[in-house]
Design a protein around this motif. Structure first.
Motif, PDB file in Angstrom:
ATOM      1  N   LEU A 172      20.303 -34.072  81.556  1.00  0.00           N
ATOM      2  CA  LEU A 172      19.798 -33.004  80.696  1.00  0.00           C
ATOM      3  C   LEU A 172      20.468 -32.983  79.327  1.00  0.00           C
ATOM      4  N   LEU A 173      21.560 -33.707  79.164  1.00  0.00           N
ATOM      5  CA  LEU A 173      22.285 -33.735  77.896  1.00  0.00           C
ATOM      6  C   LEU A 173      21.842 -34.939  77.071  1.00  0.00           C
ATOM      7  N   HIS A 174      21.719 -34.765  75.765  1.00  0.00           N
ATOM      8  CA  HIS A 174      21.335 -35.888  74.902  1.00  0.00           C
ATOM      9  C   HIS A 174      22.534 -36.551  74.240  1.00  0.00           C
ATOM     10  N   GLY A 175      23.726 -35.953  74.307  1.00  0.00           N
ATOM     11  CA  GLY A 175      24.932 -36.581  73.810  1.00  0.00           C
ATOM     12  C   GLY A 175      25.514 -35.951  72.560  1.00  0.00           C
ATOM     13  N   GLN A 176      24.751 -35.146  71.836  1.00  0.00           N
ATOM     14  CA  GLN A 176      25.223 -34.528  70.601  1.00  0.00           C
ATOM     15  C   GLN A 176      25.585 -33.056  70.793  1.00  0.00           C
ATOM     16  N   GLU A 177      25.568 -32.558  72.020  1.00  0.00           N
ATOM     17  CA  GLU A 177      25.872 -31.150  72.285  1.00  0.00           C
ATOM     18  C   GLU A 177      27.325 -30.836  71.982  1.00  0.00           C
ATOM     19  N   THR A 178      27.557 -29.616  71.549  1.00  0.00           N
ATOM     20  CA  THR A 178      28.918 -29.115  71.403  1.00  0.00           C
ATOM     21  C   THR A 178      29.209 -28.047  72.443  1.00  0.00           C
ATOM     22  N   ARG A 179      28.170 -27.473  73.052  1.00  0.00           N
ATOM     23  CA  ARG A 179      28.308 -26.457  74.096  1.00  0.00           C
ATOM     24  C   ARG A 179      27.176 -26.612  75.103  1.00  0.00           C
ATOM     25  N   TYR A 180      27.455 -26.201  76.351  1.00  0.00           N
ATOM     26  CA  TYR A 180      26.370 -26.074  77.322  1.00  0.00           C
ATOM     27  C   TYR A 180      26.605 -24.856  78.189  1.00  0.00           C
ATOM     28  N   TRP A 181      25.498 -24.207  78.547  1.00  0.00           N
ATOM     29  CA  TRP A 181      25.504 -23.021  79.389  1.00  0.00           C
ATOM     30  C   TRP A 181      24.762 -23.345  80.673  1.00  0.00           C
ATOM     31  N   GLY A 182      25.145 -22.677  81.743  1.00  0.00           N
ATOM     32  CA  GLY A 182      24.464 -22.853  83.004  1.00  0.00           C
ATOM     33  C   GLY A 182      24.868 -21.763  83.973  1.00  0.00           C
ATOM     34  N   ASP A 183      24.159 -21.696  85.076  1.00  0.00           N
ATOM     35  CA  ASP A 183      24.536 -20.719  86.093  1.00  0.00           C
ATOM     36  C   ASP A 183      25.684 -21.287  86.921  1.00  0.00           C
ATOM     37  N   SER A 184      26.069 -20.587  87.965  1.00  0.00           N
ATOM     38  CA  SER A 184      27.251 -20.979  88.735  1.00  0.00           C
ATOM     39  C   SER A 184      27.075 -22.294  89.487  1.00  0.00           C
ATOM     40  N   ALA A 185      25.872 -22.839  89.546  1.00  0.00           N
ATOM     41  CA  ALA A 185      25.660 -24.139  90.192  1.00  0.00           C
ATOM     42  C   ALA A 185      26.325 -25.270  89.404  1.00  0.00           C
ATOM     43  N   TYR A 186      26.582 -25.055  88.125  1.00  0.00           N
ATOM     44  CA  TYR A 186      27.158 -26.093  87.277  1.00  0.00           C
ATOM     45  C   TYR A 186      28.680 -26.008  87.166  1.00  0.00           C
ATOM     46  N   ILE A 187      29.330 -25.159  87.945  1.00  0.00           N
ATOM     47  CA  ILE A 187      30.792 -25.077  87.931  1.00  0.00           C
ATOM     48  C   ILE A 187      31.376 -26.399  88.441  1.00  0.00           C
ATOM     49  N   GLY A 188      32.397 -26.887  87.763  1.00  0.00           N
ATOM     50  CA  GLY A 188      33.048 -28.123  88.175  1.00  0.00           C
ATOM     51  C   GLY A 188      32.389 -29.377  87.657  1.00  0.00           C
ATOM     52  N   GLN A 189      31.476 -29.271  86.722  1.00  0.00           N
ATOM     53  CA  GLN A 189      30.767 -30.431  86.195  1.00  0.00           C
ATOM     54  C   GLN A 189      31.237 -30.829  84.803  1.00  0.00           C
TER      55      GLN A 189
END
Length: 93
Positions: free
Chosen positions: A51-68
Motif C-alpha cells: 500500500l506504500l509507494h515509497g515517498q510517504e513521511t507518515r502512515y495511519w492505520g487501525d490497531s491491525a497495523y501495530i508492529g509493522q
C-alpha cells in the motif's frame, strides 16, 4: 463455480466468504494511490508494504497495523508510524 482467489474466514462466531479491498490514500490530497485485493483470510497487516509507494513521511492505520514499523520502513525509509493504540483494561483509550 467458486472463484479460486476467494477465501473464507471466521470472525467471532460468524463465517465470511469473499475478498477484501485494501486502499492507500494520500493524506493531503485525499487521492487513492494504491489498491490491493486479497482473499478474506489475509490479515490486513500483511499488505502494508504493497500500500506504500515509497515517498510517504507518515502512515495511519487501525490497531491491525501495530508492529509493522519495520515492514513500512523497508518500503518507505522516512515514514513515521501513527497507528492507533490498542485499549486494555488498565489503559482505556
Amino acid at each position: 463455480e467458486r472463484d479460486p482467489e476467494m477465501r473464507q474466514t471466521k470472525k467471532g462466531n460468524q463465517w465470511h466468504f469473499g475478498m477484501k479491498g485494501h486502499i492507500g490514500v494520500d493524506s493531503k490530497t485525499k487521492l487513492i494511490h494504491s489498491v490491493v485485493a486479497t482473499g478474506a483470510n489475509v490479515h490486513d497487516s500483511q499488505v502494508l508494504p504493497d500500500l506504500l509507494h515509497g515517498q510517504e513521511t507518515r502512515y495511519w492505520g487501525d490497531s491491525a497495523y501495530i508492529g509493522q514499523r519495520q515492514a513500512a520502513r523497508s518500503k518507505a525509509p522516512k515514514v513515521r508510524d501513527f497507528t492507533n493504540c490498542r485499549a486494555t483494561r488498565s489503559h482505556p483509550l
